[in-house]
Write a protein that holds these residues in place. Sequence first.
Motif, PDB file in Angstrom:
ATOM      1  N   TYR A 107      35.629  72.367   8.652  1.00 17.07           N
ATOM      2  CA  TYR A 107      35.582  71.531   7.647  1.00 17.07           C
ATOM      3  C   TYR A 107      37.044  71.384   6.764  1.00 17.07           C
ATOM      4  O   TYR A 107      37.438  70.194   6.439  1.00 17.07           O
ATOM      5  CB  TYR A 107      34.304  71.673   6.661  1.00 17.07           C
ATOM      6  N   LEU A 108      37.218  72.396   6.643  1.00 20.50           N
ATOM      7  CA  LEU A 108      38.724  72.465   5.559  1.00 20.50           C
ATOM      8  C   LEU A 108      39.741  71.943   6.596  1.00 20.50           C
ATOM      9  O   LEU A 108      40.666  71.357   6.076  1.00 20.50           O
ATOM     10  CB  LEU A 108      38.835  73.988   5.174  1.00 20.50           C
ATOM     11  N   MET A 109      39.596  72.607   7.774  1.00 11.25           N
ATOM     12  CA  MET A 109      40.828  72.078   8.861  1.00 11.25           C
ATOM     13  C   MET A 109      40.922  70.899   8.808  1.00 11.25           C
ATOM     14  O   MET A 109      41.791  70.059   8.907  1.00 11.25           O
ATOM     15  CB  MET A 109      40.807  72.778   9.975  1.00 11.25           C
ATOM     16  N   PHE A 110      39.636  70.084   9.133  1.00 12.41           N
ATOM     17  CA  PHE A 110      39.556  68.468   9.307  1.00 12.41           C
ATOM     18  C   PHE A 110      39.950  67.864   7.953  1.00 12.41           C
ATOM     19  O   PHE A 110      40.900  66.975   8.276  1.00 12.41           O
ATOM     20  CB  PHE A 110      37.905  68.016   9.521  1.00 12.41           C
ATOM     21  N   ASP A 111      39.941  68.521   6.873  1.00  9.02           N
ATOM     22  CA  ASP A 111      40.362  67.589   5.713  1.00  9.02           C
ATOM     23  C   ASP A 111      41.766  67.847   5.595  1.00  9.02           C
ATOM     24  O   ASP A 111      42.557  66.989   5.248  1.00  9.02           O
ATOM     25  CB  ASP A 111      39.841  68.372   4.477  1.00  9.02           C
ATOM     26  N   ILE A 112      42.355  68.781   5.889  1.00 11.21           N
ATOM     27  CA  ILE A 112      43.872  69.180   5.966  1.00 11.21           C
ATOM     28  C   ILE A 112      44.433  68.223   7.092  1.00 11.21           C
ATOM     29  O   ILE A 112      45.653  67.708   6.657  1.00 11.21           O
ATOM     30  CB  ILE A 112      44.139  70.622   6.510  1.00 11.21           C
ATOM     31  N   ILE A 113      44.034  68.357   8.132  1.00 11.87           N
ATOM     32  CA  ILE A 113      44.593  67.064   9.372  1.00 11.87           C
ATOM     33  C   ILE A 113      44.378  65.850   8.975  1.00 11.87           C
ATOM     34  O   ILE A 113      45.349  64.953   8.958  1.00 11.87           O
ATOM     35  CB  ILE A 113      43.962  67.422  10.617  1.00 11.87           C
ATOM     36  N   ASP A 114      43.338  65.465   8.435  1.00 14.31           N
ATOM     37  CA  ASP A 114      43.003  63.926   7.919  1.00 14.31           C
ATOM     38  C   ASP A 114      43.939  63.630   6.539  1.00 14.31           C
ATOM     39  O   ASP A 114      44.148  62.312   6.515  1.00 14.31           O
ATOM     40  CB  ASP A 114      41.481  64.012   7.483  1.00 14.31           C
ATOM     41  N   SER A 115      44.220  64.503   5.784  1.00 11.12           N
ATOM     42  CA  SER A 115      45.022  64.216   4.730  1.00 11.12           C
ATOM     43  C   SER A 115      44.503  63.252   3.641  1.00 11.12           C
ATOM     44  O   SER A 115      45.085  62.654   3.098  1.00 11.12           O
ATOM     45  CB  SER A 115      46.641  63.608   5.066  1.00 11.12           C
ATOM     46  N   GLY A 116      43.132  63.296   3.624  1.00 12.82           N
ATOM     47  CA  GLY A 116      42.318  62.485   2.669  1.00 12.82           C
ATOM     48  C   GLY A 116      42.195  61.142   3.220  1.00 12.82           C
ATOM     49  O   GLY A 116      41.724  60.294   2.430  1.00 12.82           O
ATOM     50  N   GLU A 117      42.816  60.692   4.208  1.00 17.70           N
ATOM     51  CA  GLU A 117      42.846  59.278   4.478  1.00 17.70           C
ATOM     52  C   GLU A 117      41.493  58.833   4.796  1.00 17.70           C
ATOM     53  O   GLU A 117      40.886  57.910   4.323  1.00 17.70           O
ATOM     54  CB  GLU A 117      43.646  58.961   6.114  1.00 17.70           C
ATOM     55  N   GLY A 118      40.578  59.298   5.681  1.00 20.03           N
ATOM     56  CA  GLY A 118      39.467  58.992   5.986  1.00 20.03           C
ATOM     57  C   GLY A 118      38.570  59.136   4.799  1.00 20.03           C
ATOM     58  O   GLY A 118      37.511  58.194   4.570  1.00 20.03           O
ATOM     59  N   ARG A 119      38.582  60.069   3.818  1.00 20.64           N
ATOM     60  CA  ARG A 119      37.923  60.280   2.757  1.00 20.64           C
ATOM     61  C   ARG A 119      38.134  59.039   1.661  1.00 20.64           C
ATOM     62  O   ARG A 119      37.310  58.454   1.052  1.00 20.64           O
ATOM     63  CB  ARG A 119      38.165  61.618   2.066  1.00 20.64           C
ATOM     64  N   ASN A 120      39.495  58.749   1.705  1.00 20.79           N
ATOM     65  CA  ASN A 120      39.792  57.449   0.918  1.00 20.79           C
ATOM     66  C   ASN A 120      39.033  56.248   1.309  1.00 20.79           C
ATOM     67  O   ASN A 120      38.707  55.310   0.657  1.00 20.79           O
ATOM     68  CB  ASN A 120      41.010  57.427   0.649  1.00 20.79           C
ATOM     69  N   LEU A 121      39.155  55.920   2.457  1.00 20.76           N
ATOM     70  CA  LEU A 121      38.289  54.892   2.895  1.00 20.76           C
ATOM     71  C   LEU A 121      37.169  54.706   2.900  1.00 20.76           C
ATOM     72  O   LEU A 121      36.386  53.667   2.716  1.00 20.76           O
ATOM     73  CB  LEU A 121      38.986  54.800   4.560  1.00 20.76           C
ATOM     74  N   SER A 122      36.197  55.770   3.254  1.00 22.42           N
ATOM     75  CA  SER A 122      35.009  55.631   3.026  1.00 22.42           C
ATOM     76  C   SER A 122      34.427  56.203   1.716  1.00 22.42           C
ATOM     77  O   SER A 122      33.415  55.773   1.178  1.00 22.42           O
ATOM     78  CB  SER A 122      34.342  56.888   3.846  1.00 22.42           C
ATOM     79  N   GLY A 123      35.286  56.552   0.838  1.00 20.49           N
ATOM     80  CA  GLY A 123      34.835  56.775  -0.690  1.00 20.49           C
ATOM     81  C   GLY A 123      33.996  58.066  -0.908  1.00 20.49           C
ATOM     82  O   GLY A 123      33.029  57.882  -1.688  1.00 20.49           O
ATOM     83  N   ARG A 124      33.887  58.835   0.398  1.00 26.99           N
ATOM     84  CA  ARG A 124      32.852  59.793   0.054  1.00 26.99           C
ATOM     85  C   ARG A 124      33.373  61.027  -0.503  1.00 26.99           C
ATOM     86  O   ARG A 124      34.756  61.490  -0.001  1.00 26.99           O
ATOM     87  CB  ARG A 124      32.223  59.981   1.635  1.00 26.99           C
ATOM     88  N   THR A 125      32.831  61.707  -1.150  1.00 29.81           N
ATOM     89  CA  THR A 125      33.183  63.113  -1.730  1.00 29.81           C
ATOM     90  C   THR A 125      32.776  64.228  -1.228  1.00 29.81           C
ATOM     91  O   THR A 125      31.902  64.392  -0.442  1.00 29.81           O
ATOM     92  CB  THR A 125      32.855  63.082  -3.168  1.00 29.81           C
ATOM     93  N   ARG A 126      33.420  65.391  -1.592  1.00 27.57           N
ATOM     94  CA  ARG A 126      32.923  66.692  -1.097  1.00 27.57           C
ATOM     95  C   ARG A 126      31.495  67.032  -1.510  1.00 27.57           C
ATOM     96  O   ARG A 126      30.962  67.690  -1.167  1.00 27.57           O
ATOM     97  CB  ARG A 126      33.900  67.806  -1.473  1.00 27.57           C
ATOM     98  N   TRP A 127      31.244  66.427  -2.875  1.00 30.70           N
ATOM     99  CA  TRP A 127      30.120  66.788  -3.526  1.00 30.70           C
ATOM    100  C   TRP A 127      28.838  66.227  -2.592  1.00 30.70           C
ATOM    101  O   TRP A 127      27.882  66.657  -2.251  1.00 30.70           O
ATOM    102  CB  TRP A 127      30.039  66.449  -4.843  1.00 30.70           C
ATOM    103  N   ALA A 128      29.157  64.926  -1.979  1.00 32.53           N
ATOM    104  CA  ALA A 128      28.226  64.371  -1.269  1.00 32.53           C
ATOM    105  C   ALA A 128      28.303  65.016   0.191  1.00 32.53           C
ATOM    106  O   ALA A 128      26.813  65.144   0.632  1.00 32.53           O
ATOM    107  CB  ALA A 128      28.767  62.768  -0.969  1.00 32.53           C
ATOM    108  N   ASP A 129      29.280  65.447   0.685  1.00 36.62           N
ATOM    109  CA  ASP A 129      29.215  66.115   1.852  1.00 36.62           C
ATOM    110  C   ASP A 129      28.309  67.549   1.555  1.00 36.62           C
ATOM    111  O   ASP A 129      27.214  67.959   2.746  1.00 36.62           O
ATOM    112  CB  ASP A 129      30.519  66.690   2.348  1.00 36.62           C
ATOM    113  N   LEU A 130      28.261  68.161   0.654  1.00 38.11           N
ATOM    114  CA  LEU A 130      27.684  69.395   0.349  1.00 38.11           C
ATOM    115  C   LEU A 130      26.088  69.100   0.015  1.00 38.11           C
ATOM    116  O   LEU A 130      25.390  69.906   0.614  1.00 38.11           O
ATOM    117  CB  LEU A 130      28.224  70.036  -1.100  1.00 38.11           C
ATOM    118  N   LYS A 131      25.746  68.172  -0.542  1.00 33.12           N
ATOM    119  CA  LYS A 131      24.418  67.498  -0.828  1.00 33.12           C
ATOM    120  C   LYS A 131      23.718  67.311   0.744  1.00 33.12           C
ATOM    121  O   LYS A 131      22.718  67.628   0.971  1.00 33.12           O
ATOM    122  CB  LYS A 131      24.295  66.531  -1.958  1.00 33.12           C
ATOM    123  N   SER A 132      24.586  66.508   1.608  1.00 32.06           N
ATOM    124  CA  SER A 132      24.026  66.386   3.023  1.00 32.06           C
ATOM    125  C   SER A 132      23.581  67.731   3.813  1.00 32.06           C
ATOM    126  O   SER A 132      22.717  67.543   4.496  1.00 32.06           O
ATOM    127  CB  SER A 132      24.993  65.494   3.499  1.00 32.06           C
TER     128      SER A 132
END
Length: 307
Positions: A107-132
């Motif tokens: 998960y951490l490597m995915f965030d590093i590789i993605d550089s936050g691009e996908g997270r910015n487009l989807s608007g999903r936070t890490r807190w939402a990932d943790l709850k899921s």
Amino acid sequence: MRADLEPAAPGPAPSESRYRRGRWKKVLYERQPFPDNYVDGSFLEELRKNIYVRQYQFWSVVCESGMVVQQLSSVCVFVVLWWYMDQSLLSPHQLFAYGLTISLFGYLMFDIIDSGEGRNLSGRTRWADLKSTVVFVAFTYGFSPVLKTLTESISTDTIYAMSVFMLLGHLIFFDYGANAAIVSSTLSLNMAIFASVCLASRLPSTLHAFATVTMAIEVFALWPMFQKKLKATTPRCHLALTVVFTLVAVLGVLTVSLTGAVLFALLLLAVTFLCPYSLVALQSYKDNIHGPWDEAEIKEDLSRFLG
């Protein structure tokens, strides 16, 4: 002999005289004095051969086969880990802890590789990932007794046969990056999860079933997502990871069966080298023809409507 009794001079046949009336046109909106199946000598002038043939390079095809090899290895790793638990060589606590650690690292490597691009487009936070994640783990753990007894009335041989067919279906319908009608990521994932539920029902406890289903989600859902992101961003790292993961899978099978490891290694070599070689070699035998008999394609210039 009388002139009116003399035979008439031979003339052209009725069909030939009819063909000579005017010039044949390849149109449907005009009535012409020709049969429906009549064509003139210009019919084959538009014949074209192999205009859409794609030329493949051997090593590029070998690299593209990495997705297939990784998915074969994923299925193999899943079955080997299940066998370890079935033989009491691996406890469900260990499997869950190892899987959680590797998933967190991925998960951490995915965030590093993605550089936050996908997270910015989807608007999903890490807190939402943790709850899921917490909700999924809680529901899976709560339904583990149901999963454990779901197929209790079915014979073990039938369960194993169903699992084999489900895993084969997972490999067939998996999205390897090809644009084909047979590709269905949802169906592929559901078949893999169903196979994991079937195999989990033959393990000793509900905790084993929980660890098996959790491992199936990590292997068949999260791992392919990481693969695709790594391939799109850094193809060389994806190739290196494919080699390492394949070696791990072969070594895992080797701990179970020497014959199985040899057969699995031969299968991977065939997929990696023999199939790409056959694909490249068979391109020279392609003989696709295109011409006036092809289905009509309507091409409109939309600029006149937009302008």
